[in-house]
Design a protein around this motif. Structure first.
Motif, PDB file in Angstrom:
ATOM      1  N   ASP A   9       0.792  -1.254   0.000  1.00 30.38           N
ATOM      2  CA  ASP A   9       0.000   0.000   0.000  1.00 30.38           C
ATOM      3  C   ASP A   9       0.812   1.285   0.000  1.00 30.38           C
ATOM      4  O   ASP A   9       0.255   2.355   0.314  1.00 30.38           O
ATOM      5  N   HIS A  66       1.981  -2.269  -6.630  1.00 31.40           N
ATOM      6  CA  HIS A  66       0.821  -2.872  -5.977  1.00 31.40           C
ATOM      7  C   HIS A  66      -0.385  -2.517  -6.850  1.00 31.40           C
ATOM      8  O   HIS A  66      -1.082  -1.532  -6.607  1.00 31.40           O
ATOM      9  N   THR A 111      -3.639  -1.762  -8.528  1.00 30.35           N
ATOM     10  CA  THR A 111      -4.772  -1.310  -7.728  1.00 30.35           C
ATOM     11  C   THR A 111      -5.989  -1.064  -8.598  1.00 30.35           C
ATOM     12  O   THR A 111      -5.922  -0.310  -9.573  1.00 30.35           O
ATOM     13  N   HIS A 141      -3.453  -5.183  -5.085  1.00 29.23           N
ATOM     14  CA  HIS A 141      -4.137  -4.608  -3.924  1.00 29.23           C
ATOM     15  C   HIS A 141      -5.408  -5.405  -3.633  1.00 29.23           C
ATOM     16  O   HIS A 141      -6.225  -5.636  -4.518  1.00 29.23           O
TER      17      HIS A 141
END
Lengths: 310, 310
Positions: free
Chosen positions: B47, B97, B99, B167
């Motif tokens: 994150d 990550h 997302t 994510h």
């Protein structure tokens, strides 16, 4: 605009009353139910939605009663927090701070509209431009698409804006085409736009683009780089003591000087975390409250202005 | 995925070594230059880019040497702060990550691609969906468009990612089409994807979608709701004491329990500010360092894995 705002306080002290005469009959102060020579002030916090720190400080300012109005940046990550607040506080005087730039380096945002439809507004990474320079071509039709998208998102998320203004004055200082885009959108949504009579001399298209029903406030005051931190309260006190009759909008920038705000603004001090904390300190102070009383200054809101204009 | 991750620790303690056998010859541990029964751990912070608080805590974790790897959310407002860090710290083991959700209520983000090209990924306000439910139709072609846009922005802004992950595990738990989109993009950019052998039993398409050259780590550990705050260190200590041979990725979430993080996560405690502060406290602690030594656990990185796979 930076340039001509820089001399606003000077103008405010030295110009005659000629510029504040309303075009037809009653002055704005009179239409608000005050005497023609009343000194009326909107204390307006800009940039809500930008960070949590801005939101928290601005809400505290509004709830102190000393900050009367504010406007929200719809494209910013913390807009939902302000939309939630606006829904729960329908009496709060909240407008939209129409935003076409993402002026910080380490913390950024982009358009509400689909990027493919507003190519001239975004940089190669898809954020709003960091700055508009001589070579940045901004398409006024794309401006209008993005402004509608920002207003539509605000309405969909429960905000009922009282007025429109412009982040970094971009919509006012970049020519007639862009300002007329704002005017079309404002008329469509029946919202007043922050325009100041003192600006007309330098930007005649602002005056000529207004229709008969459009509002213009008389003066504005905003602090600029060059004022030393220890002179902050002096600057505002001088402005309040030299206030001319009519409606003056104080454009202020509230936030706390905390970790988030310091990180978000760390590439330069101007309009940074400490700057905004100083604004917060002055506009929620007993000194400010006493000056309003001593100078017989009345606080008003955009909602009152919009109502008076009808 | 939430469900089957919830039992990861249980599996880790109870399953035989069968699941960790590599398909061809040398195990991943051996390819990394360790004995077949070595216990290797990637301590991976997720994150990054989400908030400044996450960035600041994760950077501190990485610089402690006890957090070995992390991955960055390109669509998030604080991505530029991490891109700047990545450019200045080319040895840091930073992946992307990927997302596709914006799971918080008061603080939100949307796609990097033009919204018009990824309609199935956004809600009516233009943010990524808060959640994917049974009725959310996600178009795998639009997933691929958005993943490429995220990678391209990261590369353009100077990040040289060592790996890809997802994510909220959205790209792994939502069927073969979406996972194969990830695989196509990963192969194109020659980046390893975080996939765990322990997941294959529940999601056979993960295994069948891998090509011969693709990496899969052996195990993963992540803390889940239900662990009491005072049991946090116990949970991780138990996991470390019961570690199986092979490569285990600890997926952790670092931030400080500060104003920004509390506001950004205030609608629920799970993966909230206090949760992330507890992760930070454990993974930068002397207790964690001592456990690594006592249990003869070696820390490795995604960069080493990618190199070993070549």
């Amino acid at each position: 605009m930076r340039k001509f705002l820089g001399i606003t306080l000077f103008l405010l002290v030295t110009t005659s009353n000629a510029t504040q005469a309303q075009t037809a009959g009653k002055s704005l102060a009179e239409r608000l139910g005050y005497a023609r020579d009343a000194k009326l002030v909107i204390v307006h916090a800009d940039d809500l939605g930008m960070t949590h720190s801005v939101n928290a400080a601005s809400i505290k300012g509004l709830e102190s009663g000393l900050v009367t109005s504010a406007s929200i940046m719809v494209p910013c990550p913390w807009f939902p927090e302000m939309a939630d607040y606006a829904k729960a506080h329908t009496d709060a005087d909240l407008g939209l701070h129409l935003t076409l730039t993402s002026e910080r380096v380490f913390y950024r945002w982009g358009p509400v509209a689909s990027k493919g439809n507003v190519r001239s507004l975004v940089d190669s990474n898809g954020y709003f431009h960091l700055n508009w320079t001589e070579t940045t071509h901004i398409d006024a039709r794309e401006v209008e698409i993005e402004l509608r998208a920002q207003i539509e998102r605000a309405l969909a998320m429960g905000v009922r804006p009282t007025h429109l203004d412009s982040h970094q004055y971009r919509l006012f200082e970049n020519g007639k085409d862009i300002f007329q885009s704002v005017q079309r959108v404002a008329h469509e949504y029946k919202l007043p736009v922050f325009v100041v009579r003192d600006w007309f001399a330098d930007r005649p298209y602002l005056e000529t683009s207004l229709s008969a029903d459009d509002l213009a406030v008389d003066h504005t005051v905003t602090i600029e780089p060059g004022v030393a931190p220890q002179k902050w309260a002096d600057f505002y006190a001088t402005a309040l003591k030299n206030l001319q009759p009519g409606v003056t909008v104080f454009i202020i920038h509230l936030a706390f000087d905390d970790e988030e705000m310091r990180a978000a603004t760390r590439e330069r001090d101007t309009w940074g975390a400490a700057w905004r904390q100083r604004d917060f300190n002055f506009f929620t102070s007993a000194e400010f409250r006493a000056l309003l009383r001593e100078q017989d200054i009345k606080l008003v809101t955009w909602r009152e202005l919009a109502h008076a204009a009808k």
